[in-house]
Motif scaffolding. Structure first.
Motif, PDB file in Angstrom:
ATOM      1  N   LYS A  87      24.152-105.133 -32.250  1.00 27.30           N
ATOM      2  CA  LYS A  87      24.291-104.546 -33.586  1.00 27.30           C
ATOM      3  C   LYS A  87      23.972-105.550 -34.682  1.00 27.30           C
ATOM      4  O   LYS A  87      23.752-105.175 -35.815  1.00 27.30           O
ATOM      5  N   GLN A  88      24.013-106.850 -34.310  1.00 24.14           N
ATOM      6  CA  GLN A  88      23.613-107.893 -35.256  1.00 24.14           C
ATOM      7  C   GLN A  88      24.414-107.877 -36.548  1.00 24.14           C
ATOM      8  O   GLN A  88      23.888-108.156 -37.618  1.00 24.14           O
ATOM      9  N   ARG A  89      25.654-107.499 -36.464  1.00 22.84           N
ATOM     10  CA  ARG A  89      26.470-107.533 -37.681  1.00 22.84           C
ATOM     11  C   ARG A  89      26.833-108.967 -38.016  1.00 22.84           C
ATOM     12  O   ARG A  89      26.947-109.793 -37.117  1.00 22.84           O
ATOM     13  N   PRO A  90      27.053-109.260 -39.295  1.00 22.87           N
ATOM     14  CA  PRO A  90      27.470-110.618 -39.634  1.00 22.87           C
ATOM     15  C   PRO A  90      28.838-110.937 -39.032  1.00 22.87           C
ATOM     16  O   PRO A  90      29.631-110.034 -38.764  1.00 22.87           O
ATOM     17  N   VAL A  91      29.077-112.225 -38.802  1.00 26.19           N
ATOM     18  CA  VAL A  91      30.332-112.645 -38.165  1.00 26.19           C
ATOM     19  C   VAL A  91      31.514-112.456 -39.112  1.00 26.19           C
ATOM     20  O   VAL A  91      32.641-112.208 -38.695  1.00 26.19           O
ATOM     21  N   TYR A  92      31.246-112.582 -40.422  1.00 24.33           N
ATOM     22  CA  TYR A  92      32.319-112.452 -41.424  1.00 24.33           C
ATOM     23  C   TYR A  92      31.700-111.985 -42.728  1.00 24.33           C
ATOM     24  O   TYR A  92      30.488-112.099 -42.924  1.00 24.33           O
ATOM     25  N   LEU A  93      32.514-111.448 -43.604  1.00 25.81           N
ATOM     26  CA  LEU A  93      32.051-111.076 -44.946  1.00 25.81           C
ATOM     27  C   LEU A  93      32.941-111.759 -45.970  1.00 25.81           C
ATOM     28  O   LEU A  93      34.156-111.832 -45.790  1.00 25.81           O
ATOM     29  N   ILE A  94      32.336-112.246 -47.037  1.00 24.02           N
ATOM     30  CA  ILE A  94      33.088-112.990 -48.047  1.00 24.02           C
ATOM     31  C   ILE A  94      33.332-112.102 -49.253  1.00 24.02           C
ATOM     32  O   ILE A  94      32.397-111.491 -49.771  1.00 24.02           O
ATOM     33  N   ARG A  95      34.596-111.997 -49.666  1.00 24.51           N
ATOM     34  CA  ARG A  95      34.875-111.274 -50.901  1.00 24.51           C
ATOM     35  C   ARG A  95      34.499-112.154 -52.086  1.00 24.51           C
ATOM     36  O   ARG A  95      33.809-111.730 -52.986  1.00 24.51           O
ATOM     37  N   LYS A  96      34.963-113.410 -52.035  1.00 21.33           N
ATOM     38  CA  LYS A  96      34.614-114.316 -53.111  1.00 21.33           C
ATOM     39  C   LYS A  96      34.680-115.759 -52.630  1.00 21.33           C
ATOM     40  O   LYS A  96      35.555-116.118 -51.834  1.00 21.33           O
TER      41      LYS A  96
END
Ligand code: UDP
Ligand code: MG
Length: 317
Positions: A299-308
């Motif tokens: 699925k190649q989703r990012p490992v994490y997402l940054i809010r800020k």
């Protein structure tokens, strides 16, 4: 090279560590400031439900060396560490737990070995006395098991607490997998490694984020990321069973020819059916573990997402 680049980056993944931030920062400062090295502390807020983020921002207002990365939710320690590695700018990088189980007093020793030319300096705990009996035993079994299976040796009694040089960090950043068993990845990249030992104290405040179910899944992650022997095991087991089945078939033929053919064997058939249904389900489950991971990777989703990202004073990245 960026003149603002600090010598040392500490990466601190934090989930519900509000009570530990103050003491942790104070201890770090009391160790690092006398050294006269430039340093930064990259704190990754991994979806905390308590006051971790506001506390970090207050700290940052007092000391801009504190960099804060606020993830959009809880991604797990491995992902938080990855986020930290991606944003670390130091020539040497040390991941540390926020609960003071990784004593900051060890940092000068890690730095000294690094200066001697080692690219990785492992902090190895001398005893697991601060762990419960069950945790000690299961950890021991896990390391024995995984080191049988894995092609790269994964050091027992070493956690994520270690110093890595810039080269090692860049190597780690090249590893594209989404499911990240960091201990294994750290070992996989290799490099010249030294060890220093320390006593691991119990957690300063709060509770562990890893219950046994999470640890079990962590172990599965490790095994499936570093070995596909479990996949092969069912075929060898199948071969073995076929061999015995063949012997048993001969016995039945002989019994029938020599002693006639009385109708019996219901219990043995039941046992065989139940046993092999179980074996087949387990084998399918093993395939499922790998297939599920393959699916996740695909699925190649990012490992994490940054809010800020409350970044360093001169934003260059
Ligand atoms: N941690 C995290 N995300 C998680 C779980 C843990 O960032 O989902 C952090 C936690 O805040 C701590 C470190 O990882 O700084 C180690 O966690 P913990 O002390 O709970 O683990 P233990 O030492 O019991 O293995
Ligand atoms: Mg801990």
């Amino acid at each position: 090279m960026d003149p603002m680049q600090p010598t040392l980056t500490l990466i601190v993944p934090m989930r519900n560590e509000a009570a530990n931030i103050g003491p942790f920062y104070d201890r770090v400062r009391s160790v690092l400031d006398p050294l006269g090295e430039s340093w930064e502390m990259v704190c990754v807020n991994d979806g905390s439900l308590d006051a971790t983020l506001p506390r970090l921002l207050t700290l940052r207002a007092q000391d801009p060396r504190v960099v804060v990365i606020d993830l959009s939710r809880n991604f797990g320690k491995e992902a938080a560490l990855t986020a930290g590695l991606d944003h670390a700018r130091g020539s040497a990088v040390i991941p540390m737990d926020a609960d003071l189980q990784d004593p900051p007093e060890l940092i000068p020793e890690l730095l000294a070995r690094w200066r001697e030319g080692f690219e990785v300096v492992l902090a190895v705990r001398t005893s697991r006395a601060s762990d419960s009996f069950i945790k000690r035993t299961t950890a021991h079994l896990f390391y024995r098991f995984i080191n049988r299976l894995s092609t790269v040796p994964i050091p027992a009694n070493a956690g994520d607490f270690r110093l890595m040089s810039r080269e090692v960090v860049e190597a780690l950043k090249q590893l594209p997998e989404r499911r990240r068993f960091m201990k294994g990845l750290f070992a996989w990249v290799g490099f010249k490694t030294a060890e220093v030992s320390y006593q691991r104290p119990p957690r300063h405040a709060g509770r562990t984020n890893f219950n046994y179910w999470r640890l079990w899944n962590f172990a599965l992650e490790g095994v499936t990321s570093f070995s596909h022997i479990p996949l092969k095991m069912s075929s060898y087991f199948g071969l073995l069973v076929s061999f015995f089945a063949f012997l048993y078939a001969i016995k039945i033929v002989v019994d029938t020819l020599v002693y006639g053919n009385p109708v019996k064997g219901y219990p043995s058939i039941m046992v065989a059916i139940l046993f092999f249904s179980g074996v087949q389900l387990v084998a399918i489950g093993v395939i499922g573990e790998y297939l599920g991971r393959l699916y996740e990777e695909s699925k190649q989703r990012p490992v994490y997402l940054i809010r800020k990202h409350y970044g360093p004073p001169t934003e260059l990245t």
